[in-house]
Motif scaffolding. Structure first.
Motif, short mmCIF file in Angstrom:
data_model
loop_
_atom_site.label_atom_id
_atom_site.label_comp_id
_atom_site.label_asym_id
_atom_site.label_seq_id
_atom_site.Cartn_x
_atom_site.Cartn_y
_atom_site.Cartn_z
N TYR A 10 -5.49 5.10 -4.61
CA TYR A 10 -4.46 4.08 -4.75
C TYR A 10 -3.74 4.00 -3.42
N VAL A 11 -3.81 2.84 -2.76
CA VAL A 11 -3.17 2.66 -1.46
C VAL A 11 -2.15 1.53 -1.53
N GLY A 12 -1.14 1.64 -0.69
CA GLY A 12 -0.10 0.62 -0.66
C GLY A 12 0.74 0.74 0.58
N PRO A 13 1.83 0.02 0.61
CA PRO A 13 2.73 0.06 1.77
C PRO A 13 3.28 1.47 1.99
N ASP A 14 3.58 1.77 3.23
CA ASP A 14 4.23 3.04 3.56
C ASP A 14 5.73 2.79 3.63
N GLU A 15 6.45 3.44 2.76
CA GLU A 15 7.91 3.31 2.74
C GLU A 15 8.50 4.70 2.86
N LEU A 16 9.40 4.85 3.79
CA LEU A 16 10.07 6.14 4.00
C LEU A 16 11.56 5.87 4.14
N ASP A 17 12.34 6.57 3.33
CA ASP A 17 13.80 6.40 3.35
C ASP A 17 14.21 4.94 3.15
N GLY A 18 13.48 4.23 2.29
CA GLY A 18 13.82 2.85 1.97
C GLY A 18 13.37 1.81 2.98
N VAL A 19 12.65 2.23 4.02
CA VAL A 19 12.21 1.31 5.05
C VAL A 19 10.69 1.23 5.04
N VAL A 20 10.16 0.01 4.93
CA VAL A 20 8.72 -0.20 4.96
C VAL A 20 8.27 -0.25 6.41
N ASP A 21 7.24 0.54 6.73
CA ASP A 21 6.67 0.56 8.08
C ASP A 21 5.54 -0.47 8.13
N VAL B 40 -0.71 1.81 -16.46
CA VAL B 40 -0.60 0.43 -16.95
C VAL B 40 0.73 -0.17 -16.50
N GLU B 41 1.81 0.59 -16.67
CA GLU B 41 3.12 0.08 -16.26
C GLU B 41 3.21 -0.09 -14.74
N ARG B 42 2.79 0.92 -14.00
CA ARG B 42 2.88 0.86 -12.54
C ARG B 42 2.06 -0.31 -11.99
N TRP B 43 0.86 -0.47 -12.52
CA TRP B 43 -0.03 -1.56 -12.11
C TRP B 43 0.65 -2.91 -12.31
N SER B 44 1.43 -3.05 -13.38
CA SER B 44 2.04 -4.33 -13.71
C SER B 44 3.00 -4.81 -12.62
N TYR B 45 3.63 -3.90 -11.90
CA TYR B 45 4.57 -4.35 -10.86
C TYR B 45 4.12 -4.03 -9.44
N GLU B 46 2.99 -3.35 -9.26
CA GLU B 46 2.54 -3.05 -7.89
C GLU B 46 1.20 -3.70 -7.52
N ARG B 47 0.55 -4.33 -8.43
CA ARG B 47 -0.81 -4.80 -8.14
C ARG B 47 -0.89 -5.85 -7.03
N ASP B 48 0.23 -6.51 -6.70
CA ASP B 48 0.18 -7.52 -5.65
C ASP B 48 0.13 -6.93 -4.24
N ASP B 49 0.65 -5.71 -4.05
CA ASP B 49 0.63 -5.13 -2.71
C ASP B 49 0.05 -3.71 -2.66
N HIS B 50 -0.63 -3.30 -3.72
CA HIS B 50 -1.34 -2.02 -3.77
C HIS B 50 -2.78 -2.29 -4.20
N LEU B 51 -3.67 -1.37 -3.86
CA LEU B 51 -5.06 -1.51 -4.27
C LEU B 51 -5.56 -0.19 -4.84
N MET B 52 -6.10 -0.26 -6.04
CA MET B 52 -6.75 0.89 -6.66
C MET B 52 -8.26 0.67 -6.59
N THR B 53 -8.94 1.68 -6.11
CA THR B 53 -10.40 1.68 -6.07
C THR B 53 -10.88 2.79 -6.98
N VAL B 54 -11.88 2.50 -7.79
CA VAL B 54 -12.45 3.51 -8.67
C VAL B 54 -13.87 3.82 -8.24
N ALA B 55 -14.26 5.07 -8.51
CA ALA B 55 -15.63 5.52 -8.26
C ALA B 55 -16.29 5.75 -9.61
N GLU B 56 -17.50 5.25 -9.74
CA GLU B 56 -18.26 5.42 -10.98
C GLU B 56 -19.60 6.08 -10.66
N ARG B 57 -20.01 6.94 -11.56
CA ARG B 57 -21.34 7.56 -11.48
C ARG B 57 -21.95 7.44 -12.87
#
Length: 172
Positions: free
Chosen positions: A76-87, A50-67
Motif C-alpha cells: 500500500y503506497v501513498g503520499p509521504d506526510e510528516l508532521d502534517g506536511v506532505v512532501d 474497507v473503511e480506509r480504502w473508502s477515503y484513500e483510494r484516490d491518492d493511494h495504491l494497493m497492489t496484491v500478489a496472487e499465487r
C-alpha cells in the motif's frame, strides 16, 4: 515462479485484512506480547481496510500478489506526510505484508520492486516507510534493498502496547 501482481479492487479488501492479521502475528510475535496481537481479528482488519480504502483510494495504491488464485501479499503506497506536511518529492510505503508461507519465495521482493516503480511513476524521487524497531527481519530486508534509517523515531500504540518505530528512506 513469481506471483501475479495486480491493483487491488474493493472485493479484495476482506481477504487483505485476513492476510494482514496473519502476517502481523507471524512477523511480530517474537518481540510483541500476545495481547498486542490479539486484536483486531482478521474480520476486523478487513473492515479496517474497507473503511480506509473508502477515503484513500484516490491518492493511494494497493497492489496484491496472487499465487494459484490465492492472495499471498500486498503493498500500500501513498503520499509521504510528516508532521502534517506532505512532501511532494516523496512517497511512502505504508504497508507491505506477506502470507507467512510466502517468506523466502521472492514475493516480498516482487512487491517491493513494484511499489518503488509506482512511486517513481508518480514523479517522486524519494521513498519512505516506518518499521517497528523490533522487527529485525523486516529491517534487514529493507536495508538489503537500499533503505536506511533516517534518524527519526516515533512511538505508536500497537493494541495496548506502545511500540517504537523507525523511519527509513531511500532514493528512487
Amino acid at each position: 515462479m513469481t506471483p501475479t501482481l495486480r491493483h487491488a479492487v474493493a472485493d479484495d479488501l476482506m481477504a487483505v485484512g485476513s492476510l494482514h492479521q496473519r502476517s502481523r502475528v507471524a512477523a511480530y510475535s517474537s518481540f510483541l506480547p500476545p495481547e498486542a496481537l490479539a486484536t483486531p481479528t482478521p474480520e476486523g482488519m478487513g473492515r479496517y481496510w474497507v473503511e480506509r480504502w473508502s477515503y484513500e483510494r484516490d491518492d493511494h495504491l494497493m497492489t496484491v500478489a496472487e499465487r494459484d488464485g490465492r492472495l499471498v501479499g500486498f503493498t500500500y503506497v501513498g503520499p509521504d506526510e510528516l508532521d502534517g506536511v506532505v512532501d511532494p518529492h516523496a512517497a511512502m510505503l505504508r504497508a507491505i505484508h506477506l502470507d507467512p508461507a510466502e517468506q523466502g519465495r521472492g514475493t516480498g521482493r516482487a512487491l517491493m520492486d513494484d511499489a518503488l516503480h509506482t512511486m517513481r511513476s508518480w514523479g517522486r524521487t524519494r521513498a519512505t516507510l516506518w518499521v517497528l524497531a523490533g522487527n529485525v527481519h523486516a529491517r534487514r530486508f529493507y536495508e538489503r534493498g537500499g533503505w536506511a534509517p533516517e534518524g527519526r523515531e516515533r512511538d505508536e500504540h500497537f493494541g495496548p502496547v506502545v511500540t517504537r518505530q523507525l523511519r527509513y528512506a531511500r532514493p528512487l
